[in-house]
Scaffold this active site. Structure first.
Site, PDB file in Angstrom:
ATOM      1  N   ASP A  10     -20.894  96.763  39.874  1.00 47.76           N
ATOM      2  CA  ASP A  10     -21.235  98.252  39.559  1.00 47.76           C
ATOM      3  C   ASP A  10     -22.485  98.118  38.346  1.00 47.76           C
ATOM      4  O   ASP A  10     -22.388  97.335  37.590  1.00 47.76           O
ATOM      5  CB  ASP A  10     -20.345  99.124  39.508  1.00 47.76           C
ATOM      6  CG  ASP A  10     -20.535 100.642  39.200  1.00 47.76           C
ATOM      7  OD1 ASP A  10     -21.467 101.136  39.856  1.00 47.76           O
ATOM      8  OD2 ASP A  10     -19.852 101.241  38.182  1.00 47.76           O
ATOM      9  N   SER A  11     -22.752  99.346  37.926  1.00 46.56           N
ATOM     10  CA  SER A  11     -23.605  99.406  36.681  1.00 46.56           C
ATOM     11  C   SER A  11     -22.765  99.514  35.559  1.00 46.56           C
ATOM     12  O   SER A  11     -23.190  99.139  34.475  1.00 46.56           O
ATOM     13  CB  SER A  11     -24.240 100.869  36.904  1.00 46.56           C
ATOM     14  OG  SER A  11     -23.685 101.888  36.877  1.00 46.56           O
ATOM     15  N   CYS A  73     -21.006 100.420  44.052  1.00 42.29           N
ATOM     16  CA  CYS A  73     -21.935 101.482  43.476  1.00 42.29           C
ATOM     17  C   CYS A  73     -22.800 102.316  44.724  1.00 42.29           C
ATOM     18  O   CYS A  73     -23.497 101.554  45.372  1.00 42.29           O
ATOM     19  CB  CYS A  73     -22.997 100.881  42.621  1.00 42.29           C
ATOM     20  SG  CYS A  73     -24.307 101.797  41.823  1.00 42.29           S
ATOM     21  N   GLU A 153     -17.743 106.776  31.315  1.00 43.29           N
ATOM     22  CA  GLU A 153     -17.832 105.610  30.263  1.00 43.29           C
ATOM     23  C   GLU A 153     -17.152 105.846  29.197  1.00 43.29           C
ATOM     24  O   GLU A 153     -16.680 104.908  28.620  1.00 43.29           O
ATOM     25  CB  GLU A 153     -19.343 105.082  30.126  1.00 43.29           C
ATOM     26  CG  GLU A 153     -20.075 104.786  31.602  1.00 43.29           C
ATOM     27  CD  GLU A 153     -19.925 103.444  31.910  1.00 43.29           C
ATOM     28  OE1 GLU A 153     -19.593 102.442  31.052  1.00 43.29           O
ATOM     29  OE2 GLU A 153     -19.917 102.923  33.036  1.00 43.29           O
ATOM     30  N   CYS A 185     -20.598 108.751  43.867  1.00 40.38           N
ATOM     31  CA  CYS A 185     -20.748 107.963  42.664  1.00 40.38           C
ATOM     32  C   CYS A 185     -19.247 107.310  42.401  1.00 40.38           C
ATOM     33  O   CYS A 185     -18.424 108.230  42.135  1.00 40.38           O
ATOM     34  CB  CYS A 185     -21.354 108.570  41.533  1.00 40.38           C
ATOM     35  SG  CYS A 185     -21.347 107.666  40.026  1.00 40.38           S
ATOM     36  N   HIS A 187     -18.258 106.116  39.622  1.00 39.93           N
ATOM     37  CA  HIS A 187     -17.737 106.826  38.289  1.00 39.93           C
ATOM     38  C   HIS A 187     -17.096 108.183  38.417  1.00 39.93           C
ATOM     39  O   HIS A 187     -16.041 108.369  37.780  1.00 39.93           O
ATOM     40  CB  HIS A 187     -18.775 106.941  37.228  1.00 39.93           C
ATOM     41  CG  HIS A 187     -19.497 105.970  36.557  1.00 39.93           C
ATOM     42  ND1 HIS A 187     -20.233 104.777  37.445  1.00 39.93           N
ATOM     43  CD2 HIS A 187     -19.297 105.279  35.436  1.00 39.93           C
ATOM     44  CE1 HIS A 187     -20.663 103.908  36.508  1.00 39.93           C
ATOM     45  NE2 HIS A 187     -20.028 104.159  35.195  1.00 39.93           N
TER      46      HIS A 187
HETATM   47  N1  DGL Z   1     -21.326 103.739  39.674  1.00 47.06           N
HETATM   48  C1  DGL Z   1     -22.639 104.172  40.182  1.00 47.06           C
HETATM   49  C2  DGL Z   1     -22.751 104.566  41.696  1.00 47.06           C
HETATM   50  O1  DGL Z   1     -21.763 104.951  42.098  1.00 47.06           O
HETATM   51  C3  DGL Z   1     -23.616 104.156  39.419  1.00 47.06           C
HETATM   52  C4  DGL Z   1     -23.744 105.312  38.211  1.00 47.06           C
HETATM   53  C5  DGL Z   1     -24.974 105.166  37.195  1.00 47.06           C
HETATM   54  O2  DGL Z   1     -25.040 103.895  36.599  1.00 47.06           O
HETATM   55  O3  DGL Z   1     -25.768 105.846  37.331  1.00 47.06           O
HETATM   56  O4  DGL Z   1     -23.940 105.486  41.825  1.00 47.06           O
END
Ligand code: DGL
Length: 268
Positions: A10-11, A73, A153, A185, A187
């Site tokens: 993931d990011s 992600c 984060e 997402c 996150h």
């Molecule tokens: N967690 C990621 C997603 O599911 C990326 C969030 C990001 O880096 O903007 O899209």
């Protein structure tokens, strides 16, 4: 039987919410996680940039001899899955959008669905296309919520700032009488309690992570690729930059201490 690890990326820390579900469903599997903490967020970046980052990460994960990749992600899944599958035909790649769509189809009764995601995921139209392909009567109400990523984060997942941000982003969305909201997402499940409190019990929150973990399990099982580890699998964590909160969030999500090692991802 295949004892090689599964690569997950993931990011940043968002993909840990997918790791959590994978551990529940496949506790014996060895895992290698990569969080691109130097280059987060992906959500506002172009498709070509996110594809380049993802290719570098997969090349790194390949050095760990992974047997499969889970793109934890949504931004990468919805924008780069096809091109990554073409670039790495030797590796099975599992993405999160299709399982998310399937879970949402099960959840919605009134066919009015909310999608909250990064700008990149919303713009790709990936969720909407697949939902409408499955059921043309479904209406999708979308909202990009970019500030949820830094909040997650930072570990600010249920304080006053998080509550106000949730209210600001979701007020219009829930006016549309949606009966389910997709956390598009990885996150966002970190803010699930806060989001759940705001949308109320009437709205089902759909987190694609659980269905993704089951999809992975089914794939490994049907290809005779499950591990025969007797106990818990070994889990390794890598990041592209030092990130003070990683251990804390890892502990919060996975309930155990994990030390992340820094990798120079630009080398790959
Ligand atoms: N967690 C990621 C997603 O599911 C990326 C969030 C990001 O880096 O903007 O899209």
């Amino acid at each position: 039987m295949d004892n090689r690890p599964i690569g997950v990326f993931d990011s940043g820390v968002g993909g840990l919410t997918v790791v959590k579900q994978i551990i529940k469903v496949l506790p014996q599997e060895n895992l290698v996680y990569f969080g691109d903490t130097a280059r987060v967020p992906y959500g506002a970046k172009s498709k070509s940039t996110v594809t380049k980052f993802s290719e570098q990460i997969i090349r790194f994960l390949k050095t760990k001899d992974v047997k499969a990749i889970v793109i934890a992600c949504n931004t990468v899944s919805s924008n780069c899955y096809e091109s990554l599958s073409e670039t790495f035909p030797e590796l099975p790649i599992i993405e999160v959008v299709t399982p998310g769509v399937e879970s949402c189809l099960e959840a919605t009764k009134n066919k009015r669905v909310g999608l909250i995601a990064t700008q990149g995921t919303v713009t790709s139209g990936a969720y909407e296309r697949r939902l409408k392909n499955a059921d043309s009567e479904i209406q999708v109400f979308k909202k990009a919520c970019p500030l949820f990523v830094p909040l997650a984060e930072e570990g600010w997942t249920n304080n006053e700032v998080a509550k106000l941000t949730v209210k600001e982003y979701l007020s219009d969305l829930i006016e549309n009488d949606v009966d389910s909201v997709i956390l598009g997402c990885t996150h966002y499940p970190l803010l699930k309690a806060c989001i759940g409190e705001f949308v109320g019990e009437r709205v089902t929150i759909v987190d694609p992570a659980k269905a993704t973990a089951f999809k992975l399990k089914n794939f490994l099982k049907s290809n005779d690729m499950l591990t025969d580890n007797a106990g818990e699998g070994v889990r390794e964590f890598y990041v592209s930059d030092e990130y003070a909160n990683f251990d804390k969030i890892c502990k919060q999500v996975l309930k155990y201490t994990c030390k992340a090692e820094k990798v120079d991802i630009e080398k790959y």
